[in-house]
Design a protein around this motif. Structure first.
Motif, short mmCIF file in Angstrom:
data_model
loop_
_atom_site.label_atom_id
_atom_site.label_comp_id
_atom_site.label_asym_id
_atom_site.label_seq_id
_atom_site.Cartn_x
_atom_site.Cartn_y
_atom_site.Cartn_z
N UNK A 240 27.48 9.01 -8.32
CA UNK A 240 26.06 8.70 -8.38
C UNK A 240 25.84 7.42 -9.18
N UNK A 241 24.76 6.72 -8.87
CA UNK A 241 24.46 5.48 -9.56
C UNK A 241 23.33 5.67 -10.57
N UNK A 242 23.36 4.88 -11.64
CA UNK A 242 22.26 4.80 -12.58
C UNK A 242 21.39 3.60 -12.23
N UNK A 243 20.11 3.74 -12.46
CA UNK A 243 19.24 2.60 -12.20
C UNK A 243 17.92 2.76 -12.92
N UNK A 244 17.24 1.64 -13.11
CA UNK A 244 15.84 1.64 -13.54
C UNK A 244 15.13 0.60 -12.70
N UNK A 245 13.84 0.81 -12.44
CA UNK A 245 13.14 -0.09 -11.54
C UNK A 245 11.65 -0.13 -11.84
N UNK A 246 11.01 -1.16 -11.34
CA UNK A 246 9.58 -1.35 -11.51
C UNK A 246 8.82 -0.62 -10.40
N UNK A 247 7.69 -0.04 -10.75
CA UNK A 247 6.82 0.58 -9.75
C UNK A 247 5.43 0.73 -10.36
N UNK A 248 4.48 1.16 -9.56
CA UNK A 248 3.10 1.37 -10.02
C UNK A 248 2.56 0.15 -10.77
N UNK A 249 2.57 -0.96 -10.06
CA UNK A 249 2.02 -2.20 -10.57
C UNK A 249 1.36 -2.93 -9.41
N UNK A 250 0.43 -3.77 -9.74
CA UNK A 250 -0.39 -4.39 -8.70
C UNK A 250 -0.72 -5.82 -9.07
N UNK A 251 -0.44 -6.75 -8.17
CA UNK A 251 -0.75 -8.15 -8.42
C UNK A 251 -2.26 -8.35 -8.48
N UNK A 252 -2.71 -9.15 -9.44
CA UNK A 252 -4.14 -9.44 -9.58
C UNK A 252 -4.51 -10.59 -8.65
N UNK A 253 -5.48 -10.39 -7.76
CA UNK A 253 -5.86 -11.44 -6.82
C UNK A 253 -6.25 -12.73 -7.53
N UNK A 254 -5.81 -13.83 -6.96
CA UNK A 254 -6.17 -15.18 -7.44
C UNK A 254 -5.60 -15.51 -8.81
N UNK A 255 -4.66 -14.69 -9.29
CA UNK A 255 -4.00 -14.99 -10.57
C UNK A 255 -2.50 -14.95 -10.34
N UNK A 256 -1.91 -16.12 -10.30
CA UNK A 256 -0.50 -16.24 -9.98
C UNK A 256 0.37 -15.64 -11.09
N UNK A 257 1.33 -14.82 -10.68
CA UNK A 257 2.30 -14.21 -11.59
C UNK A 257 1.65 -13.31 -12.64
N UNK A 258 0.47 -12.77 -12.35
CA UNK A 258 -0.20 -11.83 -13.25
C UNK A 258 -0.28 -10.47 -12.55
#
Length: 366
Positions: A240-258
């Motif tokens: 089995x593999x170990x991992x961590x990951x990003x989820x439950x996030x949402x890009x803010x419209x009209x704001x780059x990289x936010x």
């Protein structure tokens, strides 16, 4: 999102339609936990309104065929719930520092007292040496207490360095998440009153939920940081593999990289499987993840409120989720009459049939 009799919901990620059934109106406040019976299609729902609701979803063909069969009257916010292994007893963990139980055959209730702070979480656990069903309860008093229902006082106390925030069990493993972002493990078949191992989780912000596979070989966590992790218990298990990951996030419209980041409220392993688990968050979404292939198997349409709890059916052919306000944005965002609802999904195509055709690919989650 529309609800109704036999409503279908379409997964944007996989274009699969699932049957959707709304449970009868019951909880009048946020649902803190959902647990399916291990032997039947009965669901327990713990609510901040001071009750544990028990529903019968056997032979469900429409929302009208789901019945409320019992409610444990607690009187204080109920923070967690569980069934014993034969599904005849339900238990709720309460802010009143007590455990509240109901025999579902006789409707008799009882309470167990011993904690000195609210009881945050509860599980029936497998302790072979006890020769009786044992309950483990984790509290903000920095203890896990073990109970034999035939006795009014706990039969054992495990002292912890911090308050208990989440707990789950599978096989011989009891996993306990505490304040100050610590994760502790107990070998129930060896010594339930001793910590077997303690670690700092791979995500450096507070854990909010923990889940253990049925065989106790791996665990998963969700955090306030919109990140989840899954790891093996035995570090020598290379299958089995170990991992961590990003989820439950949402890009803010009209704001780059936010990006807005949302708390993960619950995690749950798919029954009988070590590679598939689900996460639910304050963003009003929930998803199913394939650990081995590092893929999101399923995403579901966003609902009108936070998803506060999830749990797969005992046979893995569906899942229940609860939506309601989770207080992550504070009192000022609490709205009178906000929707609180429990919904069951029946998967049109079983997960086990889908997973063999998943193509391994890199995504921006991992």
């Amino acid at each position: 999102m529309a609800y109704g009799k036999g409503t279908t919901t379409n997964s944007a990620a996989n274009s699969h339609k699932d049957k959707e059934y709304v449970f009868p109106k019951g909880p009048e406040d946020t649902v803190s936990a959902l647990r399916w019976s291990p032997v039947s299609n009965h669901l327990a729902a713990a609510s901040w309104d001071g009750k544990v609701y028990i529903y019968d979803a056997t032979n469900t063909t429409s929302s009208d065929t789901i019945k409320g069969v019992a409610a444990i009257p607690v009187g204080s916010p109920v923070l967690d719930c569980d069934f014993n292994k034969d599904g005849t007893i339900a238990v709720g963990a309460s802010a009143d520092k007590k455990l509240h139980l109901m025999d579902l055959k006789s409707s008799q209730t009882m309470t167990l007292e011993g904690h000195t702070s609210p009881v945050r979480t509860v599980r029936f656990v497998d302790v072979p040496s006890a020769n009786a069903p044992i309950i483990a309860s984790g509290s903000w008093d920095r203890t896990v207490r073990y109970w034999d229902m035939r006795q009014p006082q706990p039969i054992g106390v495990l002292e912890l360095p911090e308050r208990v925030y989440a707990m789950d069990t599978g096989g011989s493993l009891l996993a306990i998440s505490t304040a100050e972002n610590q994760l502790h493990f107990v070998n129930l078949h060896d010594n339930p009153l001793k910590l077997w191992k303690s670690i700092v989780p791979p995500i450096p912000l507070q854990t909010t939920a923990v889940s253990v596979t049925a065989d106790g070989t791996r665990w998963a966590i969700g955090t306030i940081a919109g990140r989840a992790a899954a790891q093996v218990v035995d570090e020598k298990d290379l299958s089995l593999e170990n991992l961590s990951f990003k989820c439950h996030r949402e890009a803010i419209p009209n704001k780059r990289n936010v990006t807005d980041v949302y708390t993960i409220n619950d995690v749950a392993w798919w029954p009988g499987h070590k590679d598939v688990f689900a996460t639910a968050g304050s963003d009003g979404t929930f998803s199913i993840w394939d650990v081995r292939n590092r893929n999101r198997l399923r995403s579901f349409p966003k609902v009108s409120n936070s998803v506060t709890a999830i749990n797969f059916t005992r046979d893995g052919t569906g899942m229940a989720y609860a939506m309601g306000y989770d207080w992550t944005k504070g009192h000022q965002h609490s709205k009178a009459g906000a929707e609180t609802k429990i919904v069951m999904l029946r998967f049109e195509t079983p997960l086990k049939e889908r997973e063999v055709v998943v193509v391994k690919k890199k995504t921006n989650y991992w």
